[in-house]
Design a protein around this motif. Structure first.
Motif, mmCIF file in Angstrom:
data_model
loop_
_atom_site.group_PDB
_atom_site.id
_atom_site.type_symbol
_atom_site.label_atom_id
_atom_site.label_comp_id
_atom_site.label_asym_id
_atom_site.label_seq_id
_atom_site.Cartn_x
_atom_site.Cartn_y
_atom_site.Cartn_z
ATOM 1 N N ALA A 83 33.433 45.100 -4.214
ATOM 2 C CA ALA A 83 34.733 45.293 -4.848
ATOM 3 C C ALA A 83 35.665 46.071 -3.931
ATOM 4 O O ALA A 83 35.252 46.608 -2.904
ATOM 5 N N GLU A 84 36.922 46.111 -4.353
ATOM 6 C CA GLU A 84 37.940 46.936 -3.708
ATOM 7 C C GLU A 84 38.170 48.132 -4.628
ATOM 8 O O GLU A 84 38.273 47.972 -5.846
ATOM 9 N N TYR A 85 38.253 49.328 -4.056
ATOM 10 C CA TYR A 85 38.477 50.537 -4.838
ATOM 11 C C TYR A 85 39.741 51.224 -4.349
ATOM 12 O O TYR A 85 39.918 51.408 -3.140
ATOM 13 N N VAL A 86 40.587 51.590 -5.281
ATOM 14 C CA VAL A 86 41.750 52.400 -4.964
ATOM 15 C C VAL A 86 41.487 53.771 -5.577
ATOM 16 O O VAL A 86 41.439 53.915 -6.797
ATOM 17 N N ILE A 87 41.267 54.739 -4.708
ATOM 18 C CA ILE A 87 40.983 56.110 -5.132
ATOM 19 C C ILE A 87 42.291 56.880 -5.007
ATOM 20 O O ILE A 87 42.962 56.800 -3.978
ATOM 21 N N TYR A 88 42.656 57.592 -6.067
ATOM 22 C CA TYR A 88 43.911 58.339 -6.033
ATOM 23 C C TYR A 88 43.701 59.731 -6.616
ATOM 24 O O TYR A 88 42.807 59.950 -7.425
ATOM 25 N N GLU A 89 44.528 60.650 -6.166
ATOM 26 C CA GLU A 89 44.448 62.043 -6.597
ATOM 27 C C GLU A 89 44.801 62.142 -8.077
ATOM 28 O O GLU A 89 45.895 61.779 -8.485
ATOM 29 N N GLU A 90 43.850 62.646 -8.871
ATOM 30 C CA GLU A 90 44.039 62.712 -10.311
ATOM 31 C C GLU A 90 44.985 63.821 -10.754
ATOM 32 O O GLU A 90 45.481 63.808 -11.874
ATOM 33 N N ARG A 91 45.277 64.779 -9.870
ATOM 34 C CA ARG A 91 46.132 65.901 -10.254
ATOM 35 C C ARG A 91 47.605 65.658 -9.968
ATOM 36 O O ARG A 91 48.440 66.521 -10.210
ATOM 37 N N LEU A 92 47.949 64.490 -9.460
ATOM 38 C CA LEU A 92 49.348 64.168 -9.190
ATOM 39 C C LEU A 92 50.086 63.858 -10.491
ATOM 40 O O LEU A 92 49.480 63.451 -11.481
ATOM 41 N N ARG B 280 41.762 38.030 -9.309
ATOM 42 C CA ARG B 280 41.595 36.578 -9.452
ATOM 43 C C ARG B 280 41.913 35.862 -8.146
ATOM 44 O O ARG B 280 41.219 34.926 -7.755
ATOM 45 N N LEU B 281 42.966 36.284 -7.460
ATOM 46 C CA LEU B 281 43.344 35.637 -6.202
ATOM 47 C C LEU B 281 42.302 35.833 -5.109
ATOM 48 O O LEU B 281 42.015 34.916 -4.344
ATOM 49 N N SER B 282 41.754 37.040 -5.034
ATOM 50 C CA SER B 282 40.819 37.347 -3.949
ATOM 51 C C SER B 282 39.367 37.065 -4.306
ATOM 52 O O SER B 282 38.515 36.978 -3.419
ATOM 53 N N GLY B 283 39.071 36.957 -5.606
ATOM 54 C CA GLY B 283 37.692 36.791 -6.039
ATOM 55 C C GLY B 283 36.898 38.081 -5.962
ATOM 56 O O GLY B 283 35.672 38.071 -6.022
ATOM 57 N N ARG B 284 37.580 39.214 -5.813
ATOM 58 C CA ARG B 284 36.931 40.522 -5.714
ATOM 59 C C ARG B 284 37.543 41.463 -6.740
ATOM 60 O O ARG B 284 38.748 41.523 -6.885
ATOM 61 N N ALA B 285 36.702 42.192 -7.422
ATOM 62 C CA ALA B 285 37.182 43.159 -8.412
ATOM 63 C C ALA B 285 37.956 44.274 -7.713
ATOM 64 O O ALA B 285 37.623 44.668 -6.601
ATOM 65 N N ILE B 286 38.989 44.758 -8.383
ATOM 66 C CA ILE B 286 39.754 45.908 -7.897
ATOM 67 C C ILE B 286 39.651 46.980 -8.965
ATOM 68 O O ILE B 286 40.029 46.763 -10.115
#
Length: 155
Positions: free
Chosen positions: A40-49, A12-18
């Motif tokens: 958009a902004e994407y946060v990719i993270y290791e799924e096996r952690l 909401r603050l940035s106007g870009r989906a995360i």
């Protein structure tokens, strides 16, 4: 507060989906990436952690976004087009250009992520997070880099 609520607030603050994207990242790569794409902004993270580690990785990457960190260029746009022709050179620069060391930006993102983590509830890895269609190629390429032959015997 939850990570999803934090992402909604930042959106909401940035106007870009995360969007948060679990992915099987190659051995030796960072545990998380912040990718700033056109829509958009994407946060990719290791799924096996472990779930608690996933939470810290996500909060660290959101720390970069909150602190408005910029990446240092590592590839020229021309080199990016030659190596990864289907990906936008700016996306590559924002993803690969950041130093993954004890730089001021990395320390700052870790600190911000830790502070936010004190306010976040328990992280659950049970939520299914589909890979958005416009990021499926990147997720596929990252996963394809993972070669089981190079894995240690501890996994």
């Amino acid at each position: 507060m939850s990570i999803d609520a934090l992402c909604d607030h930042l959106s909401r603050l940035s106007g870009r989906a995360i969007q948060l994207m679990p992915c099987s990242l190659p051995l030796g790569s960072p545990d998380g990436l912040w990718v700033s794409a056109a829509g958009a902004e994407y946060v990719i993270y290791e799924e096996r952690l472990a779930p608690v580690h996933q939470q810290q990785v996500i909060l660290h990457e959101l720390g970069h976004l909150i602190c408005d960190h910029e990446a240092s260029p590592v590839l020229t746009p021309e080199a990016s087009r030659l190596l990864l022709p289907s990906l936008d050179p700016d996306l590559i620069r924002r993803t690969l250009g950041r130093e993954h060391s004890q730089s001021v930006a990395e320390i700052e993102a870790e600190y911000v992520g830790s502070l936010i983590g004190r306010r976040i509830g328990t992280w659950s890895a049970d939520r299914i997070r589909p890979v958005p269609p416009d990021m499926q190629e990147l997720a596929y390429r990252l996963s394809a880099l993972d070669n089981p032959a190079f894995r240690g015997s501890n996994e």
